[in-house]
Design an enzyme around this catalytic site. Structure first.
Site, PDB file in Angstrom:
ATOM      1  CG  HIS A  13     -90.860  26.270  16.888  1.00  0.00           C
ATOM      2  ND1 HIS A  13     -90.651  26.965  18.058  1.00  0.00           N
ATOM      3  CD2 HIS A  13     -92.114  25.763  16.988  1.00  0.00           C
ATOM      4  CE1 HIS A  13     -91.735  26.886  18.820  1.00  0.00           C
ATOM      5  NE2 HIS A  13     -92.634  26.156  18.176  1.00  0.00           N
ATOM      6  CG  HIS A  15     -96.057  22.588  17.637  1.00  0.00           C
ATOM      7  ND1 HIS A  15     -95.895  22.388  18.990  1.00  0.00           N
ATOM      8  CD2 HIS A  15     -95.692  23.867  17.401  1.00  0.00           C
ATOM      9  CE1 HIS A  15     -95.469  23.519  19.545  1.00  0.00           C
ATOM     10  NE2 HIS A  15     -95.330  24.426  18.606  1.00  0.00           N
ATOM     11  CG  LEU A  16     -93.946  16.653  13.356  1.00  0.00           C
ATOM     12  CD1 LEU A  16     -92.902  15.558  13.120  1.00  0.00           C
ATOM     13  CD2 LEU A  16     -94.697  16.952  12.061  1.00  0.00           C
ATOM     14  NE  ARG A  17    -100.454  20.069  17.601  1.00  0.00           N
ATOM     15  CZ  ARG A  17    -100.133  21.176  18.252  1.00  0.00           C
ATOM     16  NH1 ARG A  17     -99.258  21.163  19.236  1.00  0.00           N
ATOM     17  NH2 ARG A  17    -100.664  22.329  17.919  1.00  0.00           N
ATOM     18  CE  LYS A  99     -90.512  26.023  23.394  1.00  0.00           C
ATOM     19  NZ  LYS A  99     -90.988  26.394  22.076  1.00  0.00           N
ATOM     20  CG  HIS A 136     -93.328  30.076  24.418  1.00  0.00           C
ATOM     21  ND1 HIS A 136     -94.151  29.628  23.430  1.00  0.00           N
ATOM     22  CD2 HIS A 136     -93.912  31.186  24.936  1.00  0.00           C
ATOM     23  CE1 HIS A 136     -95.208  30.435  23.345  1.00  0.00           C
ATOM     24  NE2 HIS A 136     -95.089  31.385  24.259  1.00  0.00           N
ATOM     25  CG  HIS A 174     -92.542  31.280  18.694  1.00  0.00           C
ATOM     26  ND1 HIS A 174     -92.389  31.958  19.865  1.00  0.00           N
ATOM     27  CD2 HIS A 174     -92.913  30.019  19.037  1.00  0.00           C
ATOM     28  CE1 HIS A 174     -92.643  31.149  20.867  1.00  0.00           C
ATOM     29  NE2 HIS A 174     -92.951  29.964  20.391  1.00  0.00           N
ATOM     30  CG  LEU A 219    -100.571  32.016  22.429  1.00  0.00           C
ATOM     31  CD1 LEU A 219    -100.874  31.118  23.617  1.00  0.00           C
ATOM     32  CD2 LEU A 219    -100.633  33.487  22.845  1.00  0.00           C
ATOM     33  CG  ASP A 247     -95.039  27.978  16.591  1.00  0.00           C
ATOM     34  OD1 ASP A 247     -95.197  26.810  17.007  1.00  0.00           O
ATOM     35  OD2 ASP A 247     -95.441  28.980  17.207  1.00  0.00           O
ATOM     36  CB  ALA A 263    -102.554  29.509  20.545  1.00  0.00           C
TER      37      ALA A 263
END
Ligand code: NCD
Ligand code: ZN
Length: 346
Positions: A13, A15-17, A99, A136, A174, A219, A247, A263
Site C-alpha cells: 500500500h 502513495h507515489l503521487r 481499491k 479503506h 492500514h 487516516l 501507506d 493526512a
C-alpha cells in the site's frame, strides 16, 4: 542478532503521487522494495485500465535507469466502473487490485463509493476472476466519531460485502484497531490485512499530547495504546493474514503544517529500519521476513522476490534526512521519536 537478510520486501500500500512529487518519492521506495501496490487516489483518480497504463509509464519514467522496481497498479472503484474494463486490465497483468474508498473517507476520495449496490457487478466480476479488493475501512457518516469509524465499517460495510459476495478476496488496509485485527484473524484465507509502519509506532497521544503534531496525522487516525499493541502483536506473529502496507503518503510541508492539514505520514525511505527496530524490541526479528517479504506475495499469488535485503545493527544511530526535497516543497520524514540502530546494507 546483529544482522538479518530477508527476501527483498514489497510494499502492499503506497502513495507515489504524480508530477514533481512522484519524481521525488519513487526512487525512495525503489531503493529497498522490489514491488509496491500503487494507490490510485490521484486527481483525477486512476479509474480505467488506460489510466493505469499511463500512470505506470509515468512511474517507470520517474525511476533511475538501473532500477528493477515493479509498480503493481490498482484501479479506483467508482460507481461508474465498467466490469469489463476491469477484467481486461487484469487479464493483461497490468492491474493487481481494485481499491474501494468510501466517498469522503480520506485524501482525494470524493469519487469513491456512496451506494454499494451500484458497484456489485464489478465486485462479482472480481470474485469470478480472482482480482482482490483493497478497502479503506472507515465509514464516513458525520455522526460517527472518527475514532470509531474503522470498527463501524467492519460491521456495517465490510462484513456485509464479505457475506454477499462469496469468493471475493479482500484486503482490509492500514488496520488501526484491535477490532480490525480480530476480524481479519477470524476470516478464511481469502481475507488479509495490511499494517503500516507508523501505526506500529505511534498512538493518539503522540499526535495530540504536548501540542498537535501534523506529521503524525494520518487516516485512519492513530488510536489508543491498546490498539497499537494489538497491531504490533499481529505484525510480529508471522500470521499469514497480515503483511506490510506502509501507506507512505507524502504531502509537502505547507499542506501538512496548516490550519487544515492533510493526512499522511511519509515513511518510504526508512521503513525497513524502523520495522527492524520494532520487531527486535518484540524479540521477533525472525518474523520480519513473513511480514515484509513473504505473506504479501502469498496472498497476491505472486512469487517471493529472489533478491535480498540485509539489515545490520551497529552502535551508531541511523541518520536520515529530516526532509527530502521536492519541487512542490520539502517533505518531512516520519520521526519515530527514538533512536534506531538498524541500517540497510546496500
Ligand atoms: C492518504 C493520502 O494522503 O493519500 N493519507 C493517509 O493519511 N493515509 C490517503 C489514505 O490512504 O487514506
Ligand atoms: Zn493510503
Amino acid at each position: 542478532m546483529n544482522q538479518i537478510t530477508i527476501p527483498r520486501p514489497d510494499d502492499w500500500h503506497l502513495h507515489l503521487r504524480d508530477g514533481a512529487m512522484l519524481n521525488a518519492v519513487a526512487p525512495q521506495t525503489a531503493r529497498h522494495f522490489a514491488r509496491a501496490i500503487i494507490m490510485p487516489n490521484l486527481v483525477p483518480p486512476v479509474v480505467t485500465g488506460a489510466d493505469a497504463a499511463a500512470y505506470r509509464d509515468r512511474i517507470l519514467a520517474a525511476l533511475p535507469q538501473d532500477t528493477a522496481f515493479e509498480p503493481l497498479m490498482v484501479l479506483y472503484l467508482t460507481e461508474q466502473t465498467d466490469p469489463e474494463d476491469v477484467a481486461r486490465a487484469h487479464a493483461t497483468g497490468l492491474v493487481r487490485a481494485v481499491k474501494l474508498y468510501p466517498a469522503g473517507a480520506t485524501t482525494n476520495s470524493s469519487s469513491g463509493v456512496r451506494d454499494f449496490d451500484k458497484v456489485r457487478p464489478v465486485l462479482e466480476k472480481m470474485a469470478e476472476i480472482g482480482l482482490p479488493l483493497c478497502v479503506h475501512g472507515e465509514v464516513t457518516s458525520a455522526e460517527v466519531d472518527i475514532f470509531d469509524r474503522e470498527a463501524r465499517f467492519i460491521e456495517t460495510v465490510l462484513d456485509p460485502i464479505r457475506r454477499s459476495i462469496p469468493g471475493l478476496r479482500v484486503i482490509m488496509e492500514h488496520i488501526t484497531t484491535k477490532d480490525g485485527v480480530d476480524y481479519v484473524m477470524a476470516q478464511g484465507d481469502d481475507m488479509a490485512g495490511t499494517l503500516t509502519t507508523h501505526h506500529l509506532i505511534i498512538n493518539r497521544n503522540h499526535l495530540l499530547v504536548g501540542g498537535i503534531k501534523p506529521h503524525y496525522y494520518c487516516l485512519p487516525v492513530a488510536k489508543r495504546e491498546s490498539h497499537r499493541r494489538a497491531l504490533v502483536e499481529a505484525a510480529t506473529s508471522g500470521n499469514p493474514h497480515f503483511f506490510l502496507g506502509t501507506d507512505s503518503a507524502p504531502h509537502p510541508d505547507h499542506a501538512k503544517e496548516s490550519a487544515c492539514g492533510c493526512a499522511g505520514c511519509f515513511t518510504a525511505p526508512h521503513t525497513m529500519q524502523l520495522l527492524a527496530h520494532v520487531f527486535e524490541a518484540e524479540g521477533a526479528l525472525g518474523t520480519l521476513s513473513k511480514f515484509a517479504s513473504e505473506n504479501g506475495p502469498a496472498f497476491y499469488k505472486l512469487p517471493v522476490n529472489d533478491t535480498t535485503l540485509t539489515l545490520e545493527k551497529t552502535d551508531t544511530p541511523a541518520r536520515w534526512p529530516e526532509k527530502i526535497d521536492c519541487a512542490d516543497g520539502p517533505v518531512t520524514l516520519f520521526d519515530p521519536g527514538f533512536p534506531v540502530y538498524w541500517h540497510v546494507k546496500d
